[in-house]
Design an enzyme around this catalytic site. Sequence first.
Site, PDB file in Angstrom:
ATOM      1  N   LYS A 141      13.697  -1.098  -7.356  1.00  0.00           N
ATOM      2  CA  LYS A 141      14.555   0.548  -6.346  1.00  0.00           C
ATOM      3  C   LYS A 141      14.916  -0.819  -5.849  1.00  0.00           C
ATOM      4  O   LYS A 141      15.610  -0.638  -4.848  1.00  0.00           O
ATOM      5  CB  LYS A 141      13.477   0.721  -6.256  1.00  0.00           C
ATOM      6  CG  LYS A 141      13.738   1.815  -4.904  1.00  0.00           C
ATOM      7  CD  LYS A 141      13.486   3.155  -4.457  1.00  0.00           C
ATOM      8  CE  LYS A 141      12.155   1.872  -2.832  1.00  0.00           C
ATOM      9  NZ  LYS A 141      12.813   1.473  -1.613  1.00  0.00           N
ATOM     10  N   ASP A 142      14.323  -2.170  -5.474  1.00  0.00           N
ATOM     11  CA  ASP A 142      14.359  -3.639  -4.154  1.00  0.00           C
ATOM     12  C   ASP A 142      14.431  -4.283  -5.439  1.00  0.00           C
ATOM     13  O   ASP A 142      14.753  -5.705  -4.733  1.00  0.00           O
ATOM     14  CB  ASP A 142      12.620  -3.407  -3.888  1.00  0.00           C
ATOM     15  CG  ASP A 142      12.293  -2.671  -2.252  1.00  0.00           C
ATOM     16  OD1 ASP A 142      12.608  -2.384  -1.668  1.00  0.00           O
ATOM     17  OD2 ASP A 142      11.196  -2.304  -2.767  1.00  0.00           O
ATOM     18  N   HIS A 173       1.686   4.485  -4.822  1.00  0.00           N
ATOM     19  CA  HIS A 173       2.397   6.096  -5.735  1.00  0.00           C
ATOM     20  C   HIS A 173       3.201   5.606  -7.403  1.00  0.00           C
ATOM     21  O   HIS A 173       2.744   4.578  -7.697  1.00  0.00           O
ATOM     22  CB  HIS A 173       3.977   6.453  -5.039  1.00  0.00           C
ATOM     23  CG  HIS A 173       4.423   5.446  -4.725  1.00  0.00           C
ATOM     24  ND1 HIS A 173       5.768   5.027  -5.659  1.00  0.00           N
ATOM     25  CD2 HIS A 173       5.492   4.742  -3.840  1.00  0.00           C
ATOM     26  CE1 HIS A 173       6.675   3.820  -5.578  1.00  0.00           C
ATOM     27  NE2 HIS A 173       6.532   3.477  -3.886  1.00  0.00           N
ATOM     28  N   SER A 199       7.233   4.291  -0.606  1.00  0.00           N
ATOM     29  CA  SER A 199       6.088   4.473   0.459  1.00  0.00           C
ATOM     30  C   SER A 199       6.406   5.734   1.003  1.00  0.00           C
ATOM     31  O   SER A 199       6.053   6.165   1.583  1.00  0.00           O
ATOM     32  CB  SER A 199       5.055   3.405   0.530  1.00  0.00           C
ATOM     33  OG  SER A 199       5.451   3.175  -0.447  1.00  0.00           O
ATOM     34  N   ARG A 200       7.892   5.624   1.251  1.00  0.00           N
ATOM     35  CA  ARG A 200       8.673   6.180   2.884  1.00  0.00           C
ATOM     36  C   ARG A 200       8.998   7.582   2.663  1.00  0.00           C
ATOM     37  O   ARG A 200       8.833   7.730   3.829  1.00  0.00           O
ATOM     38  CB  ARG A 200       9.782   5.710   3.156  1.00  0.00           C
ATOM     39  CG  ARG A 200       9.538   4.390   4.390  1.00  0.00           C
ATOM     40  CD  ARG A 200      10.847   3.561   3.952  1.00  0.00           C
ATOM     41  NE  ARG A 200      10.856   2.685   5.230  1.00  0.00           N
ATOM     42  CZ  ARG A 200       9.978   1.184   5.035  1.00  0.00           C
ATOM     43  NH1 ARG A 200      10.836   0.805   3.574  1.00  0.00           N
ATOM     44  NH2 ARG A 200      10.458   0.264   6.290  1.00  0.00           N
ATOM     45  N   GLY A 221       5.243   5.306  -8.806  1.00  0.00           N
ATOM     46  CA  GLY A 221       6.508   4.311  -8.414  1.00  0.00           C
ATOM     47  C   GLY A 221       5.394   2.583  -8.706  1.00  0.00           C
ATOM     48  O   GLY A 221       5.394   1.760  -9.878  1.00  0.00           O
ATOM     49  N   HIS A 222       4.885   2.398  -8.217  1.00  0.00           N
ATOM     50  CA  HIS A 222       3.731   1.318  -8.032  1.00  0.00           C
ATOM     51  C   HIS A 222       2.466   0.945  -9.701  1.00  0.00           C
ATOM     52  O   HIS A 222       2.604   0.338 -10.266  1.00  0.00           O
ATOM     53  CB  HIS A 222       2.424   1.104  -7.232  1.00  0.00           C
ATOM     54  CG  HIS A 222       3.617   0.659  -5.401  1.00  0.00           C
ATOM     55  ND1 HIS A 222       3.471   1.753  -4.689  1.00  0.00           N
ATOM     56  CD2 HIS A 222       3.624   0.039  -4.471  1.00  0.00           C
ATOM     57  CE1 HIS A 222       4.090   2.087  -3.644  1.00  0.00           C
ATOM     58  NE2 HIS A 222       4.361   0.279  -4.006  1.00  0.00           N
ATOM     59  N   GLN A 245      15.909  -7.460  -2.883  1.00  0.00           N
ATOM     60  CA  GLN A 245      14.672  -8.478  -2.637  1.00  0.00           C
ATOM     61  C   GLN A 245      14.309  -8.668  -4.015  1.00  0.00           C
ATOM     62  O   GLN A 245      14.128 -10.309  -3.690  1.00  0.00           O
ATOM     63  CB  GLN A 245      13.412  -7.257  -2.447  1.00  0.00           C
ATOM     64  CG  GLN A 245      11.812  -8.081  -3.049  1.00  0.00           C
ATOM     65  CD  GLN A 245      10.663  -6.574  -2.574  1.00  0.00           C
ATOM     66  OE1 GLN A 245      10.413  -7.159  -0.958  1.00  0.00           O
ATOM     67  NE2 GLN A 245      10.181  -6.137  -3.233  1.00  0.00           N
ATOM     68  N   GLY A 277       0.460  -1.736   0.054  1.00  0.00           N
ATOM     69  CA  GLY A 277       0.158  -0.057   0.302  1.00  0.00           C
ATOM     70  C   GLY A 277       1.322   1.186  -0.202  1.00  0.00           C
ATOM     71  O   GLY A 277       1.843   1.438  -0.852  1.00  0.00           O
TER      72      GLY A 277
HETATM   73  O1  PAF Z   1       7.881  -4.769  -1.882  1.00  0.00           O
HETATM   74  C1  PAF Z   1       7.202  -4.520  -1.165  1.00  0.00           C
HETATM   75  O2  PAF Z   1       6.233  -3.974  -1.221  1.00  0.00           O
HETATM   76  C2  PAF Z   1       6.957  -6.071  -0.233  1.00  0.00           C
HETATM   77  O3  PAF Z   1       8.132  -6.823   0.412  1.00  0.00           O
HETATM   78  C3  PAF Z   1       6.189  -6.860  -1.226  1.00  0.00           C
HETATM   79  C4  PAF Z   1       6.927  -7.339  -2.108  1.00  0.00           C
HETATM   80  C5  PAF Z   1       4.817  -6.429  -0.750  1.00  0.00           C
HETATM   81  C6  PAF Z   1       5.787  -7.892  -0.070  1.00  0.00           C
HETATM   82  O4  PAF Z   1       5.671  -7.707   1.182  1.00  0.00           O
END
Ligand code: PAF
Length: 287
Positions: free
Chosen positions: A155-156, A39, A192-193, A41-42, A159, A36
Site C-alpha cells: 500500500k505504501d 489491522h 490505520s487512518r 493488513g499488518h 516507501q 501501531g
Molecule cells: O509504514 C509504516 O507504518 C511506517 O512508515 C514505518 C515503516 C513503520 C516507519 O515508521
Amino acid sequence: MTSEKPCVVHSLTELRIELQKLRNQGKRIAFVPTMGALHAGHMSLIELAKGEEVAVVCSIFVNPTQFTDSKDLENYPRTENKDILMLEQYGCDLIYIPVMDEIYPDDHEGITIAYHGLDSVMEGTSRPGHFNGVVEVVYRLFQLVQPDMACFGEKDFQQLAIIREMVKQHELPINIIPCPIIREQNGLAMSSRNTRLTEAQRKDAELLYETLTELKDLKDLMNPDELAEWGRNRIRQSGKCELEYLEVADSATLSPMYRWHESTSARAFVAVRFGEVRLIDNMEVHP
Ligand code: PAF
C-alpha cells in the site's frame, strides 16, 4: 492464529536479551515495523513472515520525524493494548515498543541515501521530508533489531521502493519482503487512518478502488498520461473527496509514463483527502 504470549520489551537492553534468546533457538528474525493501530493488513505481514525457523519481531513506534503535519501526528490513532492482543493472537514472538531516546539519542547521526528521483514524485512532493523521516527510523530500527528479513506492505509502494534502495545502497544483509495490499470488503485498502473516516466517508472511499480497477480495465484504450487524466477527472467529478494526485508511473522508477512498454510494469497511484483524513492506494495496471 496462535495464542502464546509474545514478550513485550521497551528498552534496548531487553530487546538485545530477547533477540539473543531467539537466535540461540536457531531462529532467523523476521521484522515487521509498524506505527501501531494495527489491522488485518499488518496481520497479513505477520502471517507472511512466519515460518518454521523464523521468529517474528514487531515494533510499534509512532515516528514523529516522518509526519509533515503536526495535526496528523497528534490525531494518529494509538491503540497499544489492542495491538498487543492482536499480535499475541497472530503468533508474533517479540514486540518492541521503543522509548524515544533510544531511537533518537542525542548523538544520533541519521543516514542519507541517494533517492534517484524516488522521493521527488507523489508522496515525496505532497509530504516534503516524509521519506527522510521514514529512512531514518527504519535504518535505526534495522540497526537495533538486525533482522534477516523485513516485511513492508505494497500500500505504501513508494516507501517500499525507497527502503529497498536504502538496503541496496547501505549493503544491509536484509531481505525485504513486499506484501500485497489487503482490502476491506468494499475494496478500501486497509489503513490505520480508516478508523477516522465517518460511515459516509468510508462508503464514499470505495471510489478509490473502483477508479483504480477502471483504470486497469481501460488501459488498452489510452496512453498512461491520458489514463491518469481520466482517473483525475473521475475523482474530481465525483465531488466526494479532494484529489491530491493520481499518477500512472513506472513501478520501478516511479516516474510518470507516457507510453506503455511491453515489459515495464506500470502502476496507478492515488492520494485523496476525505476531510482531514488522507488516504493513498495503488494498483498495477500494466502489463
Ligand atoms: O509504514 C509504516 O507504518 C511506517 O512508515 C514505518 C515503516 C513503520 C516507519 O515508521
